[in-house]
Design an enzyme around this catalytic site. Structure first.
Site, mmCIF file in Angstrom:
data_model
loop_
_atom_site.group_PDB
_atom_site.id
_atom_site.type_symbol
_atom_site.label_atom_id
_atom_site.label_comp_id
_atom_site.label_asym_id
_atom_site.label_seq_id
_atom_site.Cartn_x
_atom_site.Cartn_y
_atom_site.Cartn_z
ATOM 1 N N GLY A 31 58.650 21.523 82.531
ATOM 2 C CA GLY A 31 60.067 21.210 82.683
ATOM 3 C C GLY A 31 60.922 22.379 83.127
ATOM 4 N N CYS A 240 59.467 -11.225 91.172
ATOM 5 C CA CYS A 240 59.385 -10.957 92.607
ATOM 6 C C CYS A 240 59.200 -12.278 93.345
ATOM 7 C CB CYS A 240 58.222 -10.014 92.906
ATOM 8 S SG CYS A 240 57.837 -9.891 94.673
ATOM 9 N N CYS A 243 55.381 -12.128 95.073
ATOM 10 C CA CYS A 243 54.131 -12.115 94.315
ATOM 11 C C CYS A 243 54.311 -12.623 92.889
ATOM 12 C CB CYS A 243 53.527 -10.709 94.308
ATOM 13 S SG CYS A 243 54.355 -9.557 93.207
ATOM 14 N N CYS A 265 59.436 -7.041 95.254
ATOM 15 C CA CYS A 265 58.897 -5.789 94.725
ATOM 16 C C CYS A 265 59.341 -4.598 95.568
ATOM 17 C CB CYS A 265 57.367 -5.812 94.764
ATOM 18 S SG CYS A 265 56.613 -6.696 93.411
ATOM 19 N N CYS A 271 52.713 -5.158 95.365
ATOM 20 C CA CYS A 271 53.030 -6.536 95.739
ATOM 21 C C CYS A 271 51.917 -7.121 96.606
ATOM 22 C CB CYS A 271 54.364 -6.554 96.483
ATOM 23 S SG CYS A 271 55.079 -8.182 96.699
#
Lengths: 282, 372
Positions: A31, A240, A243, A265, A271
């Site tokens: 970080g 979605c 899909c 998606c 997808c």
């Protein structure tokens, strides 16, 4: 005029070595933003030069590269970066998350869970999570050093006071391994939970701002919140439209000028794989 | 049924073919050559070399041609090439005193050793469009001083003799290299000058102008501007002495600024320094004004204006960085925008619910960050 030739993966070996040292330091201090002497790249600053330099420093001839922008493999800048590495490194490329060893991304984390041995390289525009609270580098460096993140908590608190909720929808700040507050790059906060304890190595490159940082595998990544206002992600009411996936991030597509909308998606590979499995035709 | 957009690769290829077509323009006209650009648009070449930090007129001309005359694009192309070049040595400091002078003027002395030398300047031309330039008119040979002018004392050396101007002391420190080490504020003056030397001419010009209009005023006089050809020398360890490896045209500006003195320093003139590849007085002067403004802390002056703020000036003076980040906003941001859409919709719903309950009105609240 001098003949123009380039090294494997464009950068010269000395530069790669310098970047690898920065990456190692970044992994050792999860970080923490490690300054590095970013080079000019043949694509503009702000278009992924940090990610491209990190990828160039870690990629080898046997790697398989995937590049996404907004979750999609076929957005113009992803196409351009993928073509760049095909040209200067001759590496194999793929659109399948599971097959890739190095994935460079802008603004998304793939839906398909990452596994050990994979490297996710994020393109980062503004690496400093405190930048919009304190514009001076000299100040923010001290704040990180002293672990002085009060300003960030005040900002989040003010959001709640004004709006009843934290009004940050992307680039949502996270704390790494209980120490450094880090900008996860402008991914939607929907993706934040994918970062924690991930078996993959996550590297972040900011070229213009000349910083590299990292989340090593199996490291805790905590989205900042309050006990009475716990972190929450976006939810979509519809699946979605292509899909049928739920619990994935969706793009809103405008179909006409009469308010017609559909949700599909954002992760095009996920997808397409789902549609191939279920035989659904779009 | 909606089908996700495909074919980015073909679209990019087609766009590049169209770009090549527009770059060439009308095929019935002869293509311009790099030599023509180097010779006839030499100040454009100079600017590209200066802000790309690479002295190579023919490559700069190629970059200008490739960029269709877009200067920042040309600078970017040449910079991206520069960064791939190996380094085989470090030149000795240029000696601007011994350079072959093409132009030298001082605004602080009416006459001085070596005199005022106007050189190839736009100053005192009347900016009237000149139709006789169309076509290829005969241009008479210029008259120049025989043998050129070299080894002229600098105005700052003259002032130095009287201790009226601060003395620049060589502290023997190895100068930093902004292209090889990440910047960390505060910078050394050497690093700051490197950043300013490749900084955007327009940005530095505007900042310099702001100091003249009262935003960090520094009471400047042009001590001297000189343009000429300086020899680049490099130490060859095997030989044990320095050899000349080439020549560069540079513009140097020494700005002389008033300083009333402080408890620690006597009243004295202070310096702002500008040095730029090629012939670019505007840039060298702007650089020297910015350099002096950025030395405010050194003299215990109050820092009140943008031009005096090192982090502000240096972080934003690079046009390759600036243009990249500004222009990246045209890349797709629809994932983030979707996140903002969802948030704004939720906030609007909450706002309307509150309004329904209270029947009152509330002002709009700004939310979220700018696109990244």
């Amino acid at each position: 005029m001098n003949a123009v030739t380039y090294n494997f993966a464009y950068l010269d070996e000395q530069t790669k070595r310098m970047i690898r040292r920065a990456i190692l330091k970044a992994i050792a201090i999860p970080g923490y933003q490690v300054p590095f002497a970013a080079r000019e790249m043949p694509m503009p600053y702000g278009w992924g030069t940090g990610g491209v330099q990190v990828t160039a420093a870690v990629i080898g001839p046997r790697d398989v590269l995937k590049v996404i922008d907004q979750g999609a493999d076929d957005t113009t800048n992803a196409v351009s970066i993928r073509a760049f590495f095909r040209k200067v490194a001759g590496v194999a490329t793929t659109t399948h998350t599971a097959e890739a060893t190095v994935i460079q991304t802008r603004h998304r984390i793939p839906e398909h869970p990452l596994k050990e041995g994979q490297i996710l390289v994020y393109q980062v525009p503004i690496p400093e999570p405190l930048r919009f609270l304190e514009p001076r580098e000299t100040e923010t460096r001290v704040m990180h050093g002293l672990e002085d993140y009060g300003l960030m908590h005040v900002k989040l608190y003010e959001d709640i006071a004004h709006h009843g909720r934290i009004a940050t929808a992307y680039a949502y700040p996270v704390k790494i391994a209980g120490r450094y507050v880090m900008d996860p790059s402008p991914i939607p906060k929907f993706d934040n939970p994918k970062m924690t304890m991930s078996p993959a190595l996550q590297l972040f490159g900011a070229g213009r701002e000349k910083r590299i940082y990292a989340v090593p595998p199996h490291t805790e990544v905590k989205s900042l919140d309050f006990e009475d206002h716990p972190f929450e992600v976006q939810t979509f009411t519809e699946p979605c439209a292509l899909c049928g996936a739920r619990n994935v991030y969706l793009d809103e597509v405008v179909l006409d000028d009469r308010g017609g909308r559909m949700f599909v998606c954002s992760d095009t590979d996920n997808c397409e794989s789902r549609r191939a499995e279920t035989g659904v035709q779009s | 049924m909606y089908v996700a957009v495909k074919g980015g690769e073909a679209a990019i290829d087609n766009a590049h073919h169209l770009l090549a077509d527009r770059r060439r323009g009308d095929r019935s006209l002869p293509a311009i050559t790099e030599a023509q650009i180097t010779e006839q648009l030499s100040l454009a070449v100079d600017r590209v070399m200066a802000e790309a930090s690479l002295y190579d007129p023919s490559l700069a001309a190629l970059a200008i041609r490739q960029a269709r005359g877009d200067m920042i694009e040309a600078i970017f192309i040449l910079r991206a090439y520069r960064t791939t070049l190996p380094r085989f040595g470090v030149g000795l400091p240029l000696d601007s005193r011994t350079m072959r002078i093409e132009r030298r003027i001082s605004a602080t002395y009416k006459d001085l050793p070596g005199g005022q030398l106007l050189g190839p300047t736009f100053d005192y031309t009347h900016r009237l469009l000149d139709p006789t330039l169309s076509g290829d008119p005969e241009v008479p040979e210029p008259s120049c001083r025989d043998g050129g002018v070299g080894d002229l004392a600098r105005v700052s050396d003259i002032l130095d003799g009287e201790s009226l101007i601060e003395t620049e002391v060589d502290d023997d420190a190895e100068p930093g290299d902004i292209t090889r080490t990440p910047q960390e504020f505060p910078l050394s003056r050497a690093e700051r000058l490197q950043s300013l030397a490749r900084g955007d001419e327009g940005f530095l010009l505007a900042l310099a102008y702001s100091t003249q209009r009262g935003y960090g005023r520094s009471h400047p006089f042009v001590g001297e501007i000189r343009i000429g050809i300086a020899t680049v020398e490099i130490d060859i360890p095997e030989l044990g002495f320095a050899v000349a490896i080439g020549e560069v045209r540079v513009t140097e500006c020494q700005m002389v600024n008033q300083f009333k003195g402080s408890a620690a320093r006597p009243p004295q003139f202070t310096r702002g320094y500008g040095l730029v590849f090629g012939q670019s007085e505007r840039k060298a002067m702007a650089m020297s004004l910015c350099d002096r403004a950025l030395r405010a802390a050194e003299y215990g002056e109050e820092i009140t204006a943008p031009a005096q703020d090192e982090e502000f000036v240096i972080s934003h003076c690079d046009n390759v960085e600036a243009t990249g980040f500004v222009e990246h906003l045209k890349l797709p941001h629809y994932v983030d925008f979707q996140a903002e859409l969802g948030l704004v919709r939720r906030l609007r719903t909450a706002w309307q619910e509150r309004g329904d309950v209270a029947g009152g009105e509330e002002g709009d609240e700004p939310i979220g960050e700018a696109a990244q």
